[in-house]
Design an enzyme around this catalytic site. Structure first.
Site, mmCIF file in Angstrom:
data_model
loop_
_atom_site.group_PDB
_atom_site.id
_atom_site.type_symbol
_atom_site.label_atom_id
_atom_site.label_comp_id
_atom_site.label_asym_id
_atom_site.label_seq_id
_atom_site.Cartn_x
_atom_site.Cartn_y
_atom_site.Cartn_z
ATOM 1 N N THR A 27 0.825 -1.212 0.000
ATOM 2 C CA THR A 27 0.000 0.000 0.000
ATOM 3 C C THR A 27 0.855 1.256 0.000
ATOM 4 O O THR A 27 0.450 2.295 -0.525
ATOM 5 C CB THR A 27 -0.935 -0.027 1.222
ATOM 6 O OG1 THR A 27 -1.819 -1.127 1.067
ATOM 7 C CG2 THR A 27 -1.749 1.246 1.352
ATOM 8 N N SER A 74 1.389 -7.562 -0.844
ATOM 9 C CA SER A 74 2.066 -8.586 -0.029
ATOM 10 C C SER A 74 1.159 -9.740 0.379
ATOM 11 O O SER A 74 1.633 -10.766 0.857
ATOM 12 C CB SER A 74 2.734 -7.964 1.206
ATOM 13 O OG SER A 74 1.807 -7.746 2.237
ATOM 14 N N THR A 107 1.552 -4.274 4.275
ATOM 15 C CA THR A 107 1.325 -4.557 5.699
ATOM 16 C C THR A 107 0.799 -5.974 5.945
ATOM 17 O O THR A 107 0.960 -6.507 7.045
ATOM 18 C CB THR A 107 0.316 -3.563 6.310
ATOM 19 O OG1 THR A 107 -0.920 -3.655 5.592
ATOM 20 C CG2 THR A 107 0.835 -2.131 6.271
ATOM 21 N N ASP A 108 0.158 -6.581 4.924
ATOM 22 C CA ASP A 108 -0.552 -7.843 5.175
ATOM 23 C C ASP A 108 0.345 -8.971 5.674
ATOM 24 O O ASP A 108 -0.027 -9.708 6.594
ATOM 25 C CB ASP A 108 -1.280 -8.301 3.902
ATOM 26 C CG ASP A 108 -2.489 -7.429 3.596
ATOM 27 O OD1 ASP A 108 -2.934 -6.697 4.491
ATOM 28 O OD2 ASP A 108 -2.982 -7.494 2.459
HETATM 29 N N1 ASP Z 1 -2.669 -5.545 0.674
HETATM 30 C C1 ASP Z 1 -1.624 -4.587 1.004
HETATM 31 C C2 ASP Z 1 -0.309 -5.340 1.041
HETATM 32 O O1 ASP Z 1 -0.067 -6.038 1.988
HETATM 33 C C3 ASP Z 1 -1.944 -3.945 2.294
HETATM 34 C C4 ASP Z 1 -0.950 -2.930 2.785
HETATM 35 O O2 ASP Z 1 0.163 -2.812 2.325
HETATM 36 O O3 ASP Z 1 -1.337 -2.183 3.732
HETATM 37 O O4 ASP Z 1 0.465 -5.243 0.124
#
Ligand code: ASP
Length: 343
Positions: A27, A74, A107-108
């Site tokens: 993100t 991710s 973040t995932d």
């Molecule tokens: N779906 C995103 C990822 O993990 C979520 C994020 O980065 O906050 O790449």
């Protein structure tokens, strides 16, 4: 008459730390159709040059060498990218030309990658991961400040020898303890029960404590071996044994069970898992609760059932450790338990 102001000459100025920035997507590199959109965006579409351009003042903190290692969400992290990342970080840190590494990530699965690198990187130089909850195009995007703080931390000698650190929302977390705890809040990461290591704010880094478990150069584990098949199942009301039986039939080498409470397991699932151990599958008991520890021989008698207890590792981190241990040829249950008690 004007008196000339003396400035330190560039010949005597201390050179800035050289930081390698490895971008993987997420993100923090996400773009949405409009600035008010913080959920309907595409992750991993903005390049590392644009990420850097959004952070004024970075060049006063470090000399940055940026690399686009991947451009993914991710949630889709492939195991091959873990190997690539671990090898790239190790190669960069082995060079005298690099003083630290920053990794931008989604973040995932950040907590899983962070723990993998915490065990597989063989250097005492700083390694800092960061991410964002809001895409780069959002009003009040959190990525630029998180990136600034991550570089500040990686450029700090205080971060050396602390394993892989996560700089997020001004806080410094240990890779082993950190976990994502919110689906939307910018304060999404916590180190439940154990707490943060310190803070990074306004170019200042403050550590309050150190993590005690071995990591990086003191870890005997590496990410160089082929990844063995290790999956996660969960215990819940009315759970059947279908998933465990299918995994065993598919030839998995390890199963982590996200148990209820202190790692307790529904009797139906427990029976299937005990049978799995008899077929040579390593079974690790973790908890789905999200905080606290799973006590050895506590809610289930691990020694009698043939299980290993995960301690404070959540199921996703327990899977990382179990896979690395199995890849290193550690199979015997007592030895696996020692691995979990050590790392
Ligand atoms: N779906 C995103 C990822 O993990 C979520 C994020 O980065 O906050 O790449």
């Amino acid at each position: 008459m004007n008196t000339p102001v003396s400035t330190s000459s560039s010949a005597t100025a201390k050179p800035l730390p050289r930081i390698a920035l490895l971008a993987t997507g997420g993100t923090i590199a996400g773009a949405a159709p409009d600035a008010a959109n913080t959920a309907g965006y595409r992750a991993g579409v903005i390049g590392v040059a644009q990420l850097l351009a959004a952070v004024p003042g970075l060049d006063a903190i470090a000399q940055i060498e940026a690399e686009q290692v991947a451009s993914i969400d991710s949630k889709d992290m492939p195991l091959a990218l873990w190997t690539t990342l671990a090898q790239r970080v190790n190669a960069l840190l082995a060079s005298d030309d690099i003083d630290g590494v920053v990794i931008t990530h989604g973040t995932d699965t950040l907590e899983e990658t962070a723990y993998l690198l915490h065990l597989a990187v063989k250097s005492t130089k700083p390694v800092v991961m960061t991410a964002a909850m809001r895409p780069a195009t959002a009003l009040s995007a959190d990525g630029p400040l998180n990136l600034l703080n991550a570089v500040t931390l990686a450029a700090s000698s205080a971060a050396a020898g602390q394993g892989v650190l996560v700089a997020f929302n001004n806080r410094i977390h240990c890779a082993r303890d950190v976990t994502k705890t919110s689906t939307y809040a910018v304060d999404a990461f916590q180190s439940p029960e154990i707490g943060v290591l310190g803070w990074v704010q306004d170019a200042r880094v403050e550590f309050q404590r150190r993590a005690l478990r071995p990591h990086t150069v003191d870890s005997l584990l590496t990410a160089d071996m082929p990844w063995p098949s290790v999956e996660i199942v969960s215990s819940y009301a009315g759970v059947s044994r279908v998933a465990v039986d299918a995994l065993v039939a598919a030839g998995v080498r390890g199963i982590v069970v996200a148990g209820t409470g202190n790692g307790s397991i529904h009797a139906t699932l427990q029976e299937a898992l005990t049978e799995a151990t008899a077929r040579g599958v390593a079974v690790v008991r973790a908890s789905r609760v999200g905080s606290g520890h799973v006590m050895h021989n506590g809610a289930a008698n691990d020694d009698a059932l043939g299980f290993v207890s995960a301690g404070t590792l959540n199921p996703y981190k327990a899977r990382v450790l179990l896979a690395l241990a199995l890849a290193a040829g550690i199979r015997e249950r007592g030895e696996l338990q020692r691995v979990f008690d050590t790392y």
